[in-house]
Design a protein around this motif. Structure first.
Motif, short mmCIF file in Angstrom:
data_model
loop_
_atom_site.label_atom_id
_atom_site.label_comp_id
_atom_site.label_asym_id
_atom_site.label_seq_id
_atom_site.Cartn_x
_atom_site.Cartn_y
_atom_site.Cartn_z
N LEU A 128 0.83 -1.21 0.00
CA LEU A 128 0.00 0.00 0.00
C LEU A 128 0.86 1.26 0.00
CD1 LEU A 128 -2.96 0.81 -0.04
CD2 LEU A 128 -2.99 0.61 2.45
N VAL A 129 1.91 1.26 0.81
CA VAL A 129 2.82 2.41 0.88
C VAL A 129 3.55 2.58 -0.45
CG1 VAL A 129 4.94 3.29 1.95
CG2 VAL A 129 3.12 2.34 3.37
N THR A 130 4.09 1.50 -0.97
CA THR A 130 4.87 1.56 -2.22
C THR A 130 4.03 2.05 -3.39
OG1 THR A 130 6.25 -0.26 -1.42
CG2 THR A 130 6.31 0.19 -3.77
N VAL A 131 2.85 1.49 -3.54
CA VAL A 131 1.98 1.89 -4.66
C VAL A 131 1.55 3.34 -4.51
CG1 VAL A 131 -0.29 1.50 -5.71
CG2 VAL A 131 1.17 -0.45 -5.15
N THR A 132 1.20 3.74 -3.31
CA THR A 132 0.75 5.12 -3.09
C THR A 132 1.88 6.11 -3.36
OG1 THR A 132 -0.83 4.37 -1.43
CG2 THR A 132 -0.28 6.71 -1.42
N LYS A 133 3.06 5.81 -2.87
CA LYS A 133 4.19 6.73 -3.08
C LYS A 133 4.64 6.78 -4.54
CE LYS A 133 6.28 7.35 1.34
NZ LYS A 133 7.56 7.72 1.87
N ALA A 134 4.40 5.70 -5.28
CA ALA A 134 4.84 5.64 -6.68
C ALA A 134 3.88 6.34 -7.64
CB ALA A 134 5.02 4.19 -7.11
N SER A 135 2.68 6.62 -7.18
CA SER A 135 1.66 7.19 -8.06
C SER A 135 1.36 8.65 -7.69
CB SER A 135 0.36 6.38 -7.95
OG SER A 135 -0.70 7.05 -8.58
N HIS A 136 1.59 9.54 -8.64
CA HIS A 136 1.30 10.95 -8.40
C HIS A 136 -0.17 11.16 -8.04
CE1 HIS A 136 1.40 15.29 -8.77
NE2 HIS A 136 0.38 15.21 -9.61
N LYS A 137 -1.06 10.48 -8.76
CA LYS A 137 -2.50 10.63 -8.50
C LYS A 137 -2.86 10.17 -7.09
CE LYS A 137 -4.57 10.07 -13.06
NZ LYS A 137 -5.45 9.22 -13.87
N LEU A 138 -2.39 8.98 -6.73
CA LEU A 138 -2.72 8.47 -5.40
C LEU A 138 -2.17 9.35 -4.31
CD1 LEU A 138 -3.45 5.76 -6.95
CD2 LEU A 138 -2.74 4.65 -4.87
N ARG A 139 -0.94 9.82 -4.47
CA ARG A 139 -0.35 10.72 -3.46
C ARG A 139 -1.20 11.98 -3.32
NH1 ARG A 139 4.53 10.00 -6.25
NH2 ARG A 139 4.50 12.20 -6.82
N HIS A 140 -1.58 12.55 -4.45
CA HIS A 140 -2.38 13.78 -4.43
C HIS A 140 -3.75 13.52 -3.77
CE1 HIS A 140 -4.28 17.50 -5.63
NE2 HIS A 140 -5.23 16.79 -6.21
N TRP A 141 -4.41 12.46 -4.18
CA TRP A 141 -5.73 12.17 -3.62
C TRP A 141 -5.65 11.88 -2.12
CZ3 TRP A 141 -6.96 8.24 -8.05
CH2 TRP A 141 -7.34 8.94 -9.19
N LEU A 142 -4.64 11.13 -1.71
CA LEU A 142 -4.50 10.81 -0.29
C LEU A 142 -4.17 12.06 0.52
CD1 LEU A 142 -4.65 8.54 1.79
CD2 LEU A 142 -2.19 8.22 1.49
N LEU A 152 -3.87 6.43 8.66
CA LEU A 152 -4.48 7.00 7.45
C LEU A 152 -5.64 6.17 6.91
CD1 LEU A 152 -1.27 8.23 5.62
CD2 LEU A 152 -2.87 9.55 7.02
N GLN A 153 -6.14 5.24 7.69
CA GLN A 153 -7.22 4.37 7.23
C GLN A 153 -8.41 5.16 6.70
OE1 GLN A 153 -8.82 1.67 10.18
NE2 GLN A 153 -10.24 0.75 8.75
N GLN A 154 -8.87 6.12 7.44
CA GLN A 154 -10.04 6.89 7.00
C GLN A 154 -9.74 7.67 5.72
OE1 GLN A 154 -13.21 6.67 8.44
NE2 GLN A 154 -13.67 7.61 6.47
N ALA A 155 -8.54 8.22 5.61
CA ALA A 155 -8.16 8.94 4.40
C ALA A 155 -8.13 7.99 3.20
CB ALA A 155 -6.80 9.61 4.58
N PHE A 156 -7.59 6.77 3.39
CA PHE A 156 -7.59 5.78 2.31
C PHE A 156 -9.02 5.43 1.90
CE2 PHE A 156 -3.16 4.45 3.48
CZ PHE A 156 -2.61 4.52 2.21
N ASN A 157 -9.89 5.20 2.89
CA ASN A 157 -11.27 4.85 2.58
C ASN A 157 -12.00 5.98 1.86
OD1 ASN A 157 -11.31 2.19 3.57
ND2 ASN A 157 -11.57 2.91 5.66
N ASN A 158 -11.80 7.21 2.31
CA ASN A 158 -12.43 8.36 1.65
C ASN A 158 -11.92 8.51 0.22
OD1 ASN A 158 -13.66 8.78 4.09
ND2 ASN A 158 -12.64 10.71 4.54
N MET A 159 -10.62 8.33 0.03
CA MET A 159 -10.03 8.42 -1.30
C MET A 159 -10.64 7.36 -2.21
SD MET A 159 -6.09 7.70 -2.48
CE MET A 159 -6.24 5.95 -2.15
N LEU A 160 -10.79 6.16 -1.70
CA LEU A 160 -11.35 5.08 -2.50
C LEU A 160 -12.80 5.36 -2.88
CD1 LEU A 160 -10.71 2.37 -3.78
CD2 LEU A 160 -11.49 1.28 -1.67
#
Length: 154
Positions: free
Chosen positions: A28-42, A84-92
């Protein structure tokens, strides 16, 4: 003494249940950090939830990568994901279509699966407090004021 402690840690965190949780956290950390979109959304969700204050969160304002040679980074990785669970859930909720659509990467698809897993969040919520005292012992043993050399120097 450290060897015995390492054996105990290995017994606990080498168990397949714990290993699986740690792998999912790291994914989860690796994918989020590797993606500009995911980083921004999170980050956006973190700001909305006011999770970006370094004073409130003792410096853990972002995701921590686990280094296999440092237990404290493993603990901080678990803690940062759990926080960051709630932030991940909201992002999803807001971006699931983009994260699962035809243009989604395999990593994004895996991240969605992890975020949606109630079992992952339950198990992470169980493992993180178990890891805390191990982390405290590691920090005490590795601290700059531990050891005989420090005690003997005026």
């Amino acid at each position: 003494m450290m060897h015995g402690f390492a054996l105990i840690m290995g017994s606990v965190f080498g168990h397949s249940w714990a290993v699986n949780i740690l792998k999912q956290c790291q994914k989860l950390v690796t994918v989020t950090k590797a993606s500009h979109k995911l980083r921004h959304w999170l980050r956006t969700e973190m700001d909305l939830l006011k999770l970006s204050d370094p004073v409130l969160y003792k410096g853990l304002t972002w995701l921590v990568v686990a280094a296999t040679t440092r237990f404290s980074s493993t603990y901080n990785c678990m803690l940062s994901v759990l926080r960051l669970q709630q932030a991940f859930n909201n992002m999803l909720q807001k971006h699931e279509a983009e994260l699962t659509g035809s243009k989604a990467t395999a990593g994004q698809t895996a991240a969605v699966k992890i975020i949606k897993s109630k079992v992952f969040w339950r198990d992470l919520d169980i493992l993180t407090p178990i890891a805390k005292p191990f982390n405290q012992v590691c920090q005490a043993m590795q601290g700059h004021e531990s050891g005989y050399a420090h005690d003997s120097v005026p």
